[in-house]
Design an enzyme around this catalytic site. Structure first.
Site, PDB file in Angstrom:
ATOM      1  CE  LYS A 182      -1.884   1.807   3.981  1.00 24.80           C
ATOM      2  NZ  LYS A 182      -1.517   3.225   4.051  1.00 24.80           N
ATOM      3  CG  ASN A 183       2.486   2.658   3.537  1.00 29.23           C
ATOM      4  OD1 ASN A 183       1.303   2.944   3.341  1.00 29.23           O
ATOM      5  ND2 ASN A 183       2.992   2.498   4.751  1.00 29.23           N
TER       6      ASN A 183
ATOM      7  CB  CYS B 159      -5.000   6.398  10.328  1.00 25.19           C
ATOM      8  SG  CYS B 159      -5.546   4.821   9.717  1.00 25.19           S
TER       9      CYS B 159
ATOM     10  NE  ARG C 256      -0.288  10.224   9.949  1.00 27.10           N
ATOM     11  CZ  ARG C 256      -0.511   9.050   9.359  1.00 27.10           C
ATOM     12  NH1 ARG C 256      -1.649   8.462   9.486  1.00 27.10           N
ATOM     13  NH2 ARG C 256       0.402   8.490   8.629  1.00 27.10           N
TER      14      ARG C 256
ATOM     15  CG  ASP D 110       2.274   1.374   9.381  1.00 24.94           C
ATOM     16  OD1 ASP D 110       1.865   2.232  10.179  1.00 24.94           O
ATOM     17  OD2 ASP D 110       2.515   1.621   8.184  1.00 24.94           O
TER      18      ASP D 110
ATOM     19  NE  ARG E 103      -7.198   4.463   4.994  1.00 25.85           N
ATOM     20  CZ  ARG E 103      -6.270   4.807   5.878  1.00 25.85           C
ATOM     21  NH1 ARG E 103      -6.569   4.903   7.144  1.00 25.85           N
ATOM     22  NH2 ARG E 103      -5.031   5.068   5.509  1.00 25.85           N
TER      23      ARG E 103
HETATM   24  C1  UD1 Z   1       4.093   6.730   6.412  1.00 23.97           C
HETATM   25  C2  UD1 Z   1       3.196   5.555   6.146  1.00 23.97           C
HETATM   26  C3  UD1 Z   1       2.526   5.080   7.432  1.00 23.97           C
HETATM   27  C4  UD1 Z   1       3.580   4.812   8.494  1.00 23.97           C
HETATM   28  C5  UD1 Z   1       4.519   5.998   8.652  1.00 23.97           C
HETATM   29  C6  UD1 Z   1       5.679   5.729   9.588  1.00 23.97           C
HETATM   30  C7  UD1 Z   1       2.441   5.923   3.871  1.00 23.97           C
HETATM   31  C8  UD1 Z   1       1.300   6.214   2.961  1.00 23.97           C
HETATM   32  N1  UD1 Z   1       2.177   5.937   5.192  1.00 23.97           N
HETATM   33  O1  UD1 Z   1       3.261   7.777   6.912  1.00 23.97           O
HETATM   34  O2  UD1 Z   1       1.810   3.894   7.148  1.00 23.97           O
HETATM   35  O3  UD1 Z   1       2.939   4.575   9.737  1.00 23.97           O
HETATM   36  O4  UD1 Z   1       5.063   6.357   7.380  1.00 23.97           O
HETATM   37  O5  UD1 Z   1       6.408   4.638   9.173  1.00 23.97           O
HETATM   38  O6  UD1 Z   1       3.542   5.638   3.436  1.00 23.97           O
HETATM   39  N2  UD1 Z   1       6.087  14.307  11.056  1.00 23.97           N
HETATM   40  C9  UD1 Z   1       6.205  15.626  11.384  1.00 23.97           C
HETATM   41  N3  UD1 Z   1       6.197  16.556  10.372  1.00 23.97           N
HETATM   42  C10 UD1 Z   1       6.072  16.211   9.073  1.00 23.97           C
HETATM   43  C11 UD1 Z   1       5.945  14.848   8.741  1.00 23.97           C
HETATM   44  C12 UD1 Z   1       5.950  13.912   9.760  1.00 23.97           C
HETATM   45  O7  UD1 Z   1       6.343  15.978  12.553  1.00 23.97           O
HETATM   46  O8  UD1 Z   1       6.067  17.102   8.207  1.00 23.97           O
HETATM   47  C13 UD1 Z   1       6.072  13.280  12.125  1.00 23.97           C
HETATM   48  C14 UD1 Z   1       4.727  12.586  12.214  1.00 23.97           C
HETATM   49  O9  UD1 Z   1       3.816  13.312  12.997  1.00 23.97           O
HETATM   50  C15 UD1 Z   1       5.093  11.274  12.850  1.00 23.97           C
HETATM   51  C16 UD1 Z   1       6.481  10.980  12.271  1.00 23.97           C
HETATM   52  O10 UD1 Z   1       6.967  12.242  11.798  1.00 23.97           O
HETATM   53  O11 UD1 Z   1       5.244  11.440  14.238  1.00 23.97           O
HETATM   54  C17 UD1 Z   1       6.470   9.945  11.158  1.00 23.97           C
HETATM   55  O12 UD1 Z   1       5.714  10.412  10.097  1.00 23.97           O
HETATM   56  P1  UD1 Z   1       6.023  10.035   8.573  1.00 23.97           P
HETATM   57  O13 UD1 Z   1       7.260   9.188   8.482  1.00 23.97           O
HETATM   58  O14 UD1 Z   1       5.984  11.288   7.792  1.00 23.97           O
HETATM   59  O15 UD1 Z   1       4.773   9.144   8.229  1.00 23.97           O
HETATM   60  P2  UD1 Z   1       3.817   9.261   6.986  1.00 23.97           P
HETATM   61  O16 UD1 Z   1       4.605   9.549   5.761  1.00 23.97           O
HETATM   62  O17 UD1 Z   1       2.656  10.106   7.328  1.00 23.97           O
END
Ligand code: UD1
Length: 418
Positions: free
Chosen positions: A22-23, A116, A121, A305, A397
């Site tokens: 998915k990711n 989710c 986030r 995850d 999803r």
């Molecule tokens: C992706 C995955 C999700 C997985 C996550 C962590 C997809 C579609 N989703 O989500 O399934 O759980 O990686 O492995 O690939 N953060 C910030 N600022 C930002 C971006 C992130 O503070 O601009 C923080 C987030 O709040 C969180 C952490 O960084 O605490 C990890 O987030 P991130 O690695 O960005 O996850 P996603 O890309 O949203």
């Protein structure tokens, strides 16, 4: 709205073929608009997040056709840079569209992304990085407007290895003028997959899978037909289900290195793991032992995850486990549902203290998020008696035909329209 009815206590036996990740598939959909030539993403899983991404692309003016599980995207007529709030609120991954839209149109207007409900986030890392590439950003009334005359390669340092921010930077820098060096990049296998996909289109990207990704901007990208990497989280979910139920299962398609820490933890539980190429065989017999401590971390650490599913397994193991969630603040929302089944788990902030009970019992459960929902299914499969898992929209999803695959393995699980 559908629900699962699960009669627990059946051992699981057999082979399960893992879906594409998915990711990985979601950012590849976003990347498909970087060219006006057709792009085919093969073996796309039948999950609603992928359908939602397809809908976003259609709203931009692209043609998206499904031939079985292969999806062909022709964005030659795409003309819009706006994504409606109805769709971005459904799917957080729509945030990747920022990088792709900027590359294609020099503009992007998107509503603040959803997804989710597992924590705050924020997307500050995405937006700061885009500013380094020359993008002007204004945020108003829940919308983000990004624009630039041209994208310029830059040196970017991420404070935290965010998966989404790393992917967005790759999508915005791939055709920028000059060279981008990204330090502190996320190292997940899905990042490597995005690099491979973009390079197959003619990009010049190197280093994905390490801390530093170097991107030499190219003038144009071509169409491609691409088979994404398999879903390590789906694989982990099945392995944990087998551990919880007992039995013997072969999971096919995922490299063991992509779920190395999970396999280590399953051995610690007392499962036998045998690896041959892309096949992972698990054997689970008798009552397992709790993992002493599991702490979620960016890859190659323990994946957030799989945190909920691992807690569900530990809930009926012998001894106690400390589960530490470092990535998302509110990722223990499924715990009260496990407590309905007799689980003894105490949550304090980012920590969950699990005291294993001999058996969980069936209950009526509500799946509140994707991986939390999978955890409830695992708990119900291993429990004594009948459980219902309500609201399958979150599970749909990210898991294609979870019920069918589990049934093939011997589980007593039905999908029922409510
Ligand atoms: C992706 C995955 C999700 C997985 C996550 C962590 C997809 C579609 N989703 O989500 O399934 O759980 O990686 O492995 O690939 N953060 C910030 N600022 C930002 C971006 C992130 O503070 O601009 C923080 C987030 O709040 C969180 C952490 O960084 O605490 C990890 O987030 P991130 O690695 O960005 O996850 P996603 O890309 O949203």
């Amino acid at each position: 709205m559908d629900k699962y009815m699960i009669d627990g206590g059946r051992r699981l036996y057999g082979t399960v073929k893992i879906q594409s990740a998915k990711n990985s598939v979601l950012p590849l959909f976003a990347a498909s608009i970087l060219t006006d030539k057709p792009v085919t993403i093969r073996e796309t899983p039948a999950i609603t997040d992928a359908l939602c991404m397809a809908q976003i692309l259609r709203e931009l003016g692209a043609e998206v056709r499904f031939h079985g599980n292969d999806v062909t995207i022709d964005s030659s007529n795409a003309c819009s840079h706006e994504i409606s709030s109805a769709l971005t609120k459904e799917l957080r991954s729509s945030v990747f569209m920022l990088g792709s839209l900027l590359t294609r149109f020099r503009r992007a207007l998107i509503a603040y992304p959803g997804g989710c409900d597992i924590g705050l986030r924020p997307i500050d890392l995405h937006l700061n990085a885009l500013k380094h590439l020359g993008v002007d950003i204004t945020e108003r009334d829940g919308y983000i407007l990004c624009k630039c005359d041209r994208l310029r390669g830059a040196e970017i340092l991420l404070d935290f290895p965010s998966v989404g921010a790393t992917e967005n930077i790759m999508l915005a820098a791939v055709m920028a003028e000059g060279r981008t060096v990204l330090q502190g990049a996320a190292k997940e296998p899905e990042i490597v997959d995005l690099q491979n996909f973009l390079n197959a289109m003619g990009a010049k990207i190197a280093g994905a899978g390490s801390d530093v990704i170097e991107i030499e901007g190219v003038k144009k990208l071509n169409g491609v037909s691409y088979k994404p990497v398999k879903d390590r989280i789906e694989a982990g979910t099945f392995l944990l289900a087998c551990a919880a139920c007992g039995g013997e299962m072969e999971v096919v398609g995922v490299k063991a290195d992509n779920i190395g820490l999970l396999l280590h933890k399953l051995r610690e539980n007392g499962c036998k793991i045998h690896i041959k190429n892309d096949k992972i065989r698990i054997t689970s017999n008798g009552r397992l032992k709790c993992n002493r401590r599991i702490e979620t971390m960016p890859f190659p650490g323990f994946p957030t995850d799989l945190q909920a599913q691992t807690t569900a397994l530990n809930a009926s193991c012998e001894g106690g486990a400390l589960i530490v969630e470092n990535l998302f603040e509110t990722r223990f929302k499924y715990v009260p549902e496990l407590q309905k089944m007799g689980a003894d788990i105490e949550v304090k902030g980012r920590n969950a203290f699990v005291r294993g009970v001999p058996k969980l019992h069936g209950a009526s459960l509500v799946a509140g998020d994707l991986r939390g929902g999978a955890a409830l299914v695992i708990a119900a499969l291993g429990a004594e008696g009948v459980s219902e898992v309500l609201d399958l929209s979150h599970i749909d999803r990210g898991y294609s035909d979870l019920q069918g695959k589990l049934k093939n393995l011997g589980a007593e699980i039905k999908r029922v329209r409510v």
